[in-house]
Enzyme design. Structure first.
Site, short mmCIF file in Angstrom:
data_model
loop_
_atom_site.label_atom_id
_atom_site.label_comp_id
_atom_site.label_asym_id
_atom_site.label_seq_id
_atom_site.Cartn_x
_atom_site.Cartn_y
_atom_site.Cartn_z
N ASP A 376 0.86 -1.18 0.00
CA ASP A 376 0.00 0.00 0.00
C ASP A 376 0.90 1.23 0.00
OD1 ASP A 376 -1.90 1.97 0.32
OD2 ASP A 376 -3.01 0.93 1.89
N ARG A 378 -0.25 4.45 -0.51
CA ARG A 378 -1.05 5.66 -0.38
C ARG A 378 -0.54 6.54 0.76
NH1 ARG A 378 -6.89 2.88 -0.09
NH2 ARG A 378 -5.63 1.47 1.17
#
Length: 495
Positions: A376, A378
């Protein structure tokens, strides 16, 4: 053959040999040798008119006919292409003889890559340099993964610095709402806000659900969710129409109602004014083209976006401010912060490649790692800055309820200073229905949509359900490998 004819042929042959020796000799002839009465005859004299005639008859004479150059000065036989040695004069010993400038052709059409580089431009995708790579190699238009040992699937590249206007990660993050407008949706009206920032070139969005702002005849019981940077005065010369055009107005905009908003106060309203009103419901949602636009059932992103807007738009029941024994209903309020970070931050290109790796049997986490990314990638700094601009979750404003199953998102927002008073889980609708069928209608926290609700909704999925083997595998991976707070369904068949 007569004696004289034979003697003439011998003399011509000797003359040819002498010229050959002259041309191949290491030293040039002296001036005295050239001034002798019987000097060497120019053997090319008779050929010059023929060469000129051939060149003229050809029709298209280019520099290639003359050894890639104009005719050099005839006074310098050492120059390339010189043809008249008889006019060469030796200079003094040790003296440097000045040569005339040789004229050359030079192309003004450099290769495209070189011209772009000289102009300060680059071949771009998502605002960063793009280079060719192998199918399993990361490309430069994607965020860099964390440092790791080299492998056949990972090759690190330095980040692009094509845009000097963007601030570095050490610079204080600054966001600004550039425009706002009302958008009718199946769940009621929303206000769409578009933001720019000094950290990237992307246009992030805020979907604000606060229909009470449209009711001009009654004072709202809850604080309005408005952007401070949008309502601020941008310049001393801006007009009321400038403010209205960008969305800095109050009430409902129409031909008969055009009221610019006043500049915001120094600080947001104190949260203690509305203690009886529940904290606004928010969601931080990352862009998903496949799930939202074409209805992909590999993930539940399209369903989550619709479900978040639906839940935020639900009416709120609160005690009456004039009579505590009675209750009143106010419109739902909250916001969805829509971040342009496709595929958990790896971009659409790598996301599509990751789908192919998933079809080969890898899960969503392993596929990202094989492409050289984190599970991930983000970030939520921009989302926190947008929330603060809207007066949500900051120290001087009211706290928020966060719609999420992701513990990393919760911790990241709290680290950014957002005050979260409650986490609201997001259970996929297909899982809700299966749990309802297994455990009964009294299951706490499960809402099963009725038929009217299922007929309307946002995104390609709308109010429908995402289901299937791909979705179950995706959700299980997020729970087991990424720690998402979502109860797993049993593998037993539905009753």
């Amino acid at each position: 053959m007569s004696y004289h004819d034979h003697h003439s042929c011998v003399e011509d042959s000797l003359a040819d040999l002498e010229i050959l020796d002259l041309l191949t000799a290491p030293d040039l002839p002296s001036a005295g040798d050239l001034k002798k009465k019987h000097a060497y005859k120019r053997r090319d004299a008779d050929l010059d008119p023929l060469l000129l005639a051939a060149a003229a008859s050809y029709g298209h004479v280019t520099r290639n006919h003359y050894t890639h150059d104009f005719f050099p000065a005839v006074g310098d036989p050492r120059a390339e292409g010189a043809y008249d040695w008889t006019k060469w004069q030796p200079g003094a010993q040790g003296a440097t003889q000045e040569r005339k400038t040789r004229l050359k052709y030079e192309s003004r059409q450099a290769p495209r890559s070189q011209r772009l580089k000289q102009a300060g431009l680059q071949d771009k995708e998502n605002e960063q340099t793009r280079t060719a790579g192998s199918p399993l190699q990361r490309t430069d238009n994607l965020p860099l993964p964390s440092p790791k040992s080299s492998s056949s699937f990972s090759h690190a590249h330095p980040p692009s610095t094509a845009n000097p206007l963007l601030a570095s990660s050490s610079t204080e993050l600054d966001v600004k709402c550039m425009a706002r407008t009302r958008v009718p949706t199946p769940h009621g009206p929303i206000f769409l806000h578009l933001y720019h920032n000094n950290r990237d070139n992307k246009e992030h969005l805020a979907i604000v659900v606060d229909p009470a702002q449209l009711q001009e005849d009654t004072a709202p019981l809850a604080p309005s969710i408005r952007s401070r940077t949008l309502d601020a005065v941008w310049s001393e010369t801006e007009t009321e129409m400038d403010r209205i055009t960008r969305g800095a107005y109050v009430g409902r905009l129409s031909k008969d109602s055009q009221k610019p908003s006043p500049p915001p106060p120094t600080q947001h309203a104190d949260a203690s004014i509305s203690d009886s009103i529940p904290s606004p419901l928010i969601r931080i949602h990352s862009e998903c083209f496949t799930g939202e636009t074409i209805g992909s059932m590999r993930c539940d992103c399209g369903e989550q976006l619709d479900e978040a807007i639906r839940q935020i738009a639900q009416p709120i029941t609160i005690p009456s401010p004039t009579d505590p024994t009675r209750t009143v209903t106010i419109p739902g309020r909250g916001a969805v912060i829509y971040l342009r970070q496709e595929g958990r931050g790896i971009g659409l290109l790598s996301k599509i490649r990751a789908y192919n790796l998933q079809d080969l049997g890898h899960d969503t986490v392993t596929a990202n790692l094989m492409l050289g990314h984190k599970a991930d990638e983000r970030g939520y700094g921009i989302a926190a800055a947008i929330l603060r601009d809207l007066g949500l979750g900051a120290d001087e404003s009211e706290g928020v309820c966060l719609l999420t199953n992701n513990p990393d998102k919760l911790q990241a927002l709290e680290k950014e200073g957002i005050r979260i008073v409650e986490r609201v889980p997001m259970v996929p609708r297909s899982w809700q229905r299966r749990q309802h069928n297994k455990l009964g209608a009294d299951l706490v926290g499960v809402h099963v949509h009725d038929e009217d609700e299922r007929e309307r909704g946002a995104t390609m999925i709308g109010a429908g359900e995402v289901y299937g083997e791909d979705l179950d595998k995706y959700l299980r991976t997020k729970v087991l490998r990424m720690g998402h707070m979502l109860p797993l369904l049993s593998d037993a068949p539905d009753s």
